[in-house]
Write a protein that holds these residues in place. Structure first.
Motif, PDB file in Angstrom:
ATOM      1  N   LEU A 221      38.429  41.246  40.903  1.00  0.00           N
ATOM      2  CA  LEU A 221      37.706  40.474  39.917  1.00  0.00           C
ATOM      3  C   LEU A 221      37.892  39.000  40.135  1.00  0.00           C
ATOM      4  O   LEU A 221      39.132  38.476  39.698  1.00  0.00           O
ATOM      5  CB  LEU A 221      37.999  40.930  38.751  1.00  0.00           C
ATOM      6  N   VAL A 222      36.686  38.314  40.537  1.00  0.00           N
ATOM      7  CA  VAL A 222      37.051  36.694  40.686  1.00  0.00           C
ATOM      8  C   VAL A 222      36.376  36.028  39.341  1.00  0.00           C
ATOM      9  O   VAL A 222      35.247  36.157  39.301  1.00  0.00           O
ATOM     10  CB  VAL A 222      36.357  36.456  41.934  1.00  0.00           C
ATOM     11  N   ASN A 223      37.197  35.504  38.532  1.00  0.00           N
ATOM     12  CA  ASN A 223      36.840  35.156  37.304  1.00  0.00           C
ATOM     13  C   ASN A 223      36.332  33.606  37.609  1.00  0.00           C
ATOM     14  O   ASN A 223      36.547  32.957  38.768  1.00  0.00           O
ATOM     15  CB  ASN A 223      38.133  34.750  36.410  1.00  0.00           C
ATOM     16  N   ALA A 224      35.612  32.897  36.369  1.00  0.00           N
ATOM     17  CA  ALA A 224      35.111  31.595  36.663  1.00  0.00           C
ATOM     18  C   ALA A 224      36.346  30.842  36.980  1.00  0.00           C
ATOM     19  O   ALA A 224      37.467  31.085  36.290  1.00  0.00           O
ATOM     20  CB  ALA A 224      34.546  31.216  35.351  1.00  0.00           C
TER      21      ALA A 224
ATOM     22  N   VAL B  89      42.155  44.484  39.819  1.00  0.00           N
ATOM     23  CA  VAL B  89      43.010  43.236  40.383  1.00  0.00           C
ATOM     24  C   VAL B  89      42.255  41.687  39.711  1.00  0.00           C
ATOM     25  O   VAL B  89      41.305  41.594  40.471  1.00  0.00           O
ATOM     26  CB  VAL B  89      43.478  43.205  41.639  1.00  0.00           C
ATOM     27  N   SER B  90      42.817  40.955  39.417  1.00  0.00           N
ATOM     28  CA  SER B  90      42.670  39.542  39.217  1.00  0.00           C
ATOM     29  C   SER B  90      43.568  38.656  39.116  1.00  0.00           C
ATOM     30  O   SER B  90      44.759  39.087  39.096  1.00  0.00           O
ATOM     31  CB  SER B  90      41.433  39.587  37.986  1.00  0.00           C
TER      32      SER B  90
ATOM     33  N   LEU C 227      33.823  41.992  42.126  1.00  0.00           N
ATOM     34  CA  LEU C 227      32.852  41.545  41.030  1.00  0.00           C
ATOM     35  C   LEU C 227      33.237  40.259  40.679  1.00  0.00           C
ATOM     36  O   LEU C 227      34.535  39.900  40.568  1.00  0.00           O
ATOM     37  CB  LEU C 227      33.147  42.633  39.771  1.00  0.00           C
ATOM     38  N   THR C 228      32.314  39.221  40.298  1.00  0.00           N
ATOM     39  CA  THR C 228      32.591  37.882  40.132  1.00  0.00           C
ATOM     40  C   THR C 228      31.766  37.119  39.096  1.00  0.00           C
ATOM     41  O   THR C 228      30.600  37.718  39.078  1.00  0.00           O
ATOM     42  CB  THR C 228      32.598  37.054  41.581  1.00  0.00           C
ATOM     43  N   TYR C 229      32.314  36.332  38.461  1.00  0.00           N
ATOM     44  CA  TYR C 229      31.493  35.847  37.220  1.00  0.00           C
ATOM     45  C   TYR C 229      31.590  34.200  37.418  1.00  0.00           C
ATOM     46  O   TYR C 229      32.385  33.602  37.635  1.00  0.00           O
ATOM     47  CB  TYR C 229      32.475  36.401  35.691  1.00  0.00           C
TER      48      TYR C 229
END
Length: 312
Positions: free
Chosen positions: A61-64, A86-87, A130-132
């Motif tokens: 997971l790739v956050n803002a 995982v983030s 998944l990215t935001y």
């Protein structure tokens, strides 16, 4: 090296949160994560967050950029039923006290951090990413430059500078160019923007919407943190990485919320058109924080990553 801290209360390591945040709905959702600490290949400490069984396929997971991992807590909770999630939190922010003035905040460096996290966990390739929001820039940089690979890519509410004409929101037309200006001019310009943002801040949180707004404002507590955020956003306006979008041929899905006043739908559809194997879906009755609030986004992401996998 990964230093496990699984026994600790995860809220104890989110030291940038105000004390009253422990009673928030956001904080309760954040307890899905366990926390560990690793170092990137340049020695920078990285705070890593995991959910789900490590024996399951991994999703990254790739956050803002610059934002708290709490934004991802609700979707991580859903995905962790079938996946190891995982983030990590961006260098520089939200942990401003751990950053140094000359810290490398380039897009390539941020993508290398994601690759370092995977390598130090012993993960050669995540099942999906998944990215935001602005995290899409980090994810695409990593994929285009071959820093990491994956089988599926899910993109939620993408904030990205694309070199084609398109409609934009007021935020995209005004604030995004300002961040580049602030990054170049330094502390004095950041102090001005920080005062303006603090003046427009709402009162103390009284519900989930206010909690989300509160953590969205965390980068603007000081002129120094505001300047760091501007540098992160300026890095995301580098168009050169997108010359290789046509080579990102993995199955992809762009999800955009109809009520998003931060990012225009044209940005999402333009990105979807630029990716060779990408589909697009609009999510009704949700705004820019749909990554946390929308059950439809959560369910759609689970279904997308699970497509073609055997039933549990």
């Amino acid at each position: 090296m990964i230093i496990d801290a699984d026994a600790a209360e995860v809220l104890d390591v989110l030291t940038y949160l105000p004390e009253e945040a422990r009673t928030w709905e956001l904080a309760d959702a954040g307890r899905v994560f366990t926390h560990s600490l690793c170092r990137a290949d340049d020695g920078q400490p990285l705070h890593v967050f995991e959910a789900g069984d490590r024996s399951n396929p991994t999703l990254l997971l790739v956050n803002a950029v610059g934002m708290s991992v709490l934004f991802l807590a609700a979707i991580a909770r859903e995905l962790s039923q079938r996946y190891h999630v995982v983030s990590w939190e961006t260098r520089g922010l939200p942990r401003a006290s751990e950053s140094v003035a000359d810290c490398d905040l380039s897009l390539e460096r941020l993508a290398k951090d994601g690759a370092d996290v995977l390598w130090r966990l012993g993960i050669s390739q995540p099942e999906g990413i998944l990215t935001y929001c602005s995290g899409i820039n980090v994810a695409l940089c990593g994929l285009v430059q071959g820093l990491f690979t994956t089988r599926r890519l899910c993109i939620v509410s993408p904030s990205i500078e694309l070199p084609v004409p398109r409609e934009e929101t007021v935020y995209q037309r005004t604030m995004l160019p300002i961040w580049r200006d602030v990054a170049e001019k330094g502390a004095s310009e950041a102090a001005l923007i920080q005062r303006l943002l603090q003046t427009s801040a709402s009162s103390a949180p009284a519900g989930l919407a206010e909690e989300l707004e509160a953590i969205d404002r965390l980068p603007f507590l000081t002129p120094e943190s505001t300047h760091t955020y501007a540098r992160l956003q300026a890095a995301c306006r580098d168009e050169t990485v997108f010359a290789g979008l046509g080579n990102v041929g993995i199955p992809a899905l762009v999800l955009h919320c109809c009520d998003d006043t931060v990012i225009h739908a044209d940005t999402a559809t333009t990105l979807a058109d630029a990716l060779p194997a990408c589909s697009y879906s609009e999510i009704r009755n949700s705004g820019h924080f749909g990554i946390f609030t929308s059950d439809t986004i959560h369910g759609t992401a689970v279904a997308f990553f699970s497509r073609g996998r055997p039933e549990a």
